[in-house]
Design an enzyme around this catalytic site. Structure first.
Site, PDB file in Angstrom:
ATOM      1  N   GLY A 225       6.255   6.899  -0.729  1.00  0.00           N
ATOM      2  CA  GLY A 225       7.500   7.554  -0.316  1.00  0.00           C
ATOM      3  C   GLY A 225       8.732   7.003  -0.998  1.00  0.00           C
ATOM      4  O   GLY A 225       9.854   7.250  -0.557  1.00  0.00           O
TER       5      GLY A 225
ATOM      6  N   ASN B 280      -1.403  14.558   2.871  1.00  0.00           N
ATOM      7  CA  ASN B 280      -1.038  13.932   4.140  1.00  0.00           C
ATOM      8  C   ASN B 280       0.341  14.461   4.532  1.00  0.00           C
ATOM      9  O   ASN B 280       1.345  14.044   3.975  1.00  0.00           O
ATOM     10  CB  ASN B 280      -1.013  12.400   3.936  1.00  0.00           C
ATOM     11  CG  ASN B 280      -0.497  11.656   5.155  1.00  0.00           C
ATOM     12  OD1 ASN B 280      -0.328  12.239   6.223  1.00  0.00           O
ATOM     13  ND2 ASN B 280      -0.241  10.357   4.987  1.00  0.00           N
TER      14      ASN B 280
ATOM     15  N   HIS C  23      -3.544   3.900   7.296  1.00  0.00           N
ATOM     16  CA  HIS C  23      -2.420   4.219   6.413  1.00  0.00           C
ATOM     17  C   HIS C  23      -1.360   3.132   6.563  1.00  0.00           C
ATOM     18  O   HIS C  23      -1.188   2.579   7.648  1.00  0.00           O
ATOM     19  CB  HIS C  23      -1.846   5.590   6.791  1.00  0.00           C
ATOM     20  CG  HIS C  23      -0.825   6.062   5.818  1.00  0.00           C
ATOM     21  ND1 HIS C  23       0.484   5.633   5.854  1.00  0.00           N
ATOM     22  CD2 HIS C  23      -0.919   6.890   4.753  1.00  0.00           C
ATOM     23  CE1 HIS C  23       1.146   6.194   4.856  1.00  0.00           C
ATOM     24  NE2 HIS C  23       0.317   6.958   4.169  1.00  0.00           N
TER      25      HIS C  23
ATOM     26  N   GLU D  83      -3.379   2.548  -1.993  1.00  0.00           N
ATOM     27  CA  GLU D  83      -1.984   2.964  -1.872  1.00  0.00           C
ATOM     28  C   GLU D  83      -1.090   1.726  -1.806  1.00  0.00           C
ATOM     29  O   GLU D  83      -0.902   1.146  -0.726  1.00  0.00           O
ATOM     30  CB  GLU D  83      -1.787   3.764  -0.581  1.00  0.00           C
ATOM     31  CG  GLU D  83      -2.561   5.053  -0.533  1.00  0.00           C
ATOM     32  CD  GLU D  83      -1.843   6.091   0.324  1.00  0.00           C
ATOM     33  OE1 GLU D  83      -1.535   7.150  -0.205  1.00  0.00           O
ATOM     34  OE2 GLU D  83      -1.571   5.816   1.501  1.00  0.00           O
TER      35      GLU D  83
ATOM     36  N   LYS E 117       1.948  14.042   7.170  1.00  0.00           N
ATOM     37  CA  LYS E 117       2.686  13.098   8.034  1.00  0.00           C
ATOM     38  C   LYS E 117       3.290  13.839   9.234  1.00  0.00           C
ATOM     39  O   LYS E 117       2.729  14.828   9.693  1.00  0.00           O
ATOM     40  CB  LYS E 117       3.736  12.344   7.221  1.00  0.00           C
ATOM     41  CG  LYS E 117       3.118  11.678   5.980  1.00  0.00           C
ATOM     42  CD  LYS E 117       3.976  10.642   5.356  1.00  0.00           C
ATOM     43  CE  LYS E 117       3.270  10.086   4.128  1.00  0.00           C
ATOM     44  NZ  LYS E 117       3.976   8.973   3.520  1.00  0.00           N
TER      45      LYS E 117
ATOM     46  N   SER F  38       3.701   8.184  -4.177  1.00  0.00           N
ATOM     47  CA  SER F  38       4.644   8.938  -5.014  1.00  0.00           C
ATOM     48  C   SER F  38       3.954   9.780  -6.091  1.00  0.00           C
ATOM     49  O   SER F  38       4.456   9.896  -7.211  1.00  0.00           O
ATOM     50  CB  SER F  38       5.684   7.992  -5.636  1.00  0.00           C
ATOM     51  OG  SER F  38       6.452   7.373  -4.617  1.00  0.00           O
TER      52      SER F  38
ATOM     53  N   GLU G 171       1.682   3.216   6.953  1.00  0.00           N
ATOM     54  CA  GLU G 171       2.650   3.452   8.045  1.00  0.00           C
ATOM     55  C   GLU G 171       2.031   3.079   9.396  1.00  0.00           C
ATOM     56  O   GLU G 171       2.729   2.639  10.304  1.00  0.00           O
ATOM     57  CB  GLU G 171       3.125   4.919   8.011  1.00  0.00           C
ATOM     58  CG  GLU G 171       4.083   5.141   6.844  1.00  0.00           C
ATOM     59  CD  GLU G 171       4.044   6.530   6.234  1.00  0.00           C
ATOM     60  OE1 GLU G 171       3.568   7.472   6.884  1.00  0.00           O
ATOM     61  OE2 GLU G 171       4.501   6.675   5.076  1.00  0.00           O
TER      62      GLU G 171
HETATM   63  P1  PGA Z   1       3.936   9.728  -0.856  1.00  0.00           P
HETATM   64  O1  PGA Z   1       2.984   9.273   0.343  1.00  0.00           O
HETATM   65  O2  PGA Z   1       3.115  10.618  -1.761  1.00  0.00           O
HETATM   66  O3  PGA Z   1       5.053  10.464  -0.187  1.00  0.00           O
HETATM   67  O4  PGA Z   1       4.379   8.496  -1.558  1.00  0.00           O
HETATM   68  C1  PGA Z   1       1.640   8.930   0.111  1.00  0.00           C
HETATM   69  C2  PGA Z   1       0.995   8.588   1.414  1.00  0.00           C
HETATM   70  O5  PGA Z   1       1.703   8.156   2.324  1.00  0.00           O
HETATM   71  O6  PGA Z   1      -0.220   8.739   1.585  1.00  0.00           O
END
Ligand code: PGA
Length: 256
Positions: free
Chosen positions: A171, A8, A93, A165, A10, A211, A95
């Site tokens: 993140g 992803n 997601h 997740e 982003k 992460s 976010e």
């Molecule tokens: P990250 O994000 O690996 O940076 O923690 C995972 C995601 O948002 O799907």
């Protein structure tokens, strides 16, 4: 079933940078025999990468879509428009849920739109730090599954990918313990089994995300029930994503 590794990207990389990253990934990822690799760039880059990508090596996914097929929805991109460009669409997601206030009802409609337009939704679910501290994880996962999958038929469930997740792990560098991931995924599978039966529950691919990096990827993939990984930060670096894909290629795939 092949292990699924999803990157992803982003809101990173303009079209030129995205093209360069794909170029590096194409060279660094040499074997995908046991792994299915999905790259999810921004909408703009998605279109140009669709002309560049080696489809024997990679599949493309979108990070979001609108649930209407068309209409007066300024700034939105529909699943209908993505058809033919993307094969997967990330839906719900954290976010989108938290920064853009997407509700369960909206997420449910988006899952439907992706299915209706013959692509595969990657439905993201997961608890926040507060919900976890209050012992609410099981309830939250239950509610997000029931709500996100309402209207999904027993035929369609085979096309759904679920990504567990935990919000606090995304993140933050604070990745979940592999054993906790295994337990959460077992809960999710049990819930799918209650809704669609044991066979469907065994077939559904469930990913872990939060992460993930080259050092911890193999630990997650070794857990029973983990069918792959959803990678954010580490997916926009060709070296780290290639190592994660290599770990996926060595893993045993979706186990029960
Ligand atoms: P990250 O994000 O690996 O940076 O923690 C995972 C995601 O948002 O799907």
């Amino acid at each position: 079933m092949k292990t699924l590794i999803v990157g992803n990207w982003k809101m990173h990389h303009n079209t030129h940078q995205a093209s360069l990253l794909l170029h590096h990934l194409t060279h660094e990822i040499t074997s995908t025999t046991n792994v299915e690799v999905v790259l999810c760039p921004n909408f703009l880059a998605l279109q140009s990468l669709s002309l560049q990508v080696d489809r024997k090596k990679f599949r493309l996914g979108a990070q979001n879509c609108d649930w209407h097929d068309e209409g007066p929805y300024t700034g939105e991109v529909s699943a209908t428009m993505l058809y033919g460009v993307a094969e997967y669409v990330i839906i719900g997601h954290s976010e989108r849920r938290h920064t853009f206030h997407e509700t369960d009802a909206v997420i449910r409609r988006k899952v439907q739109a992706v299915i209706r337009n013959k692509m595969k939704p990657i439905l993201c679910i997961g608890e926040t730090a507060r919900e976890r501290a209050e012992g609410e994880t099981a309830h939250v996962l239950h509610d997000q599954i029931v709500s996100g999958l309402a209207n999904v038929t027993s035929d369609e469930i085979k096309r759904i990918v679920i990504a567990y997740e935990p919000v606090w792990a995304i993140g933050t560098g604070q990745n979940a313990m592999p054993d906790d991931v295994k337990k959460a995924i077992a809960m999710i599978r049990k819930q799918i089994s209650a809704l669609y039966g044991k066979e469907a529950a065994e077939e559904v691919r469930i990913l872990y995300g939060g992460s993930v990096n080259p050092d911890n990827a193999a630990d997650y993939l070794a857990q029973d029930g983990v069918g792959g990984l959803l990678v954010g930060g580490a997916s926009i670096n060709a070296h780290s994503f290639s190592s994660i894909v290599a770990a996926g290629n060595k893993s045993r795939g979706n186990k029960e």
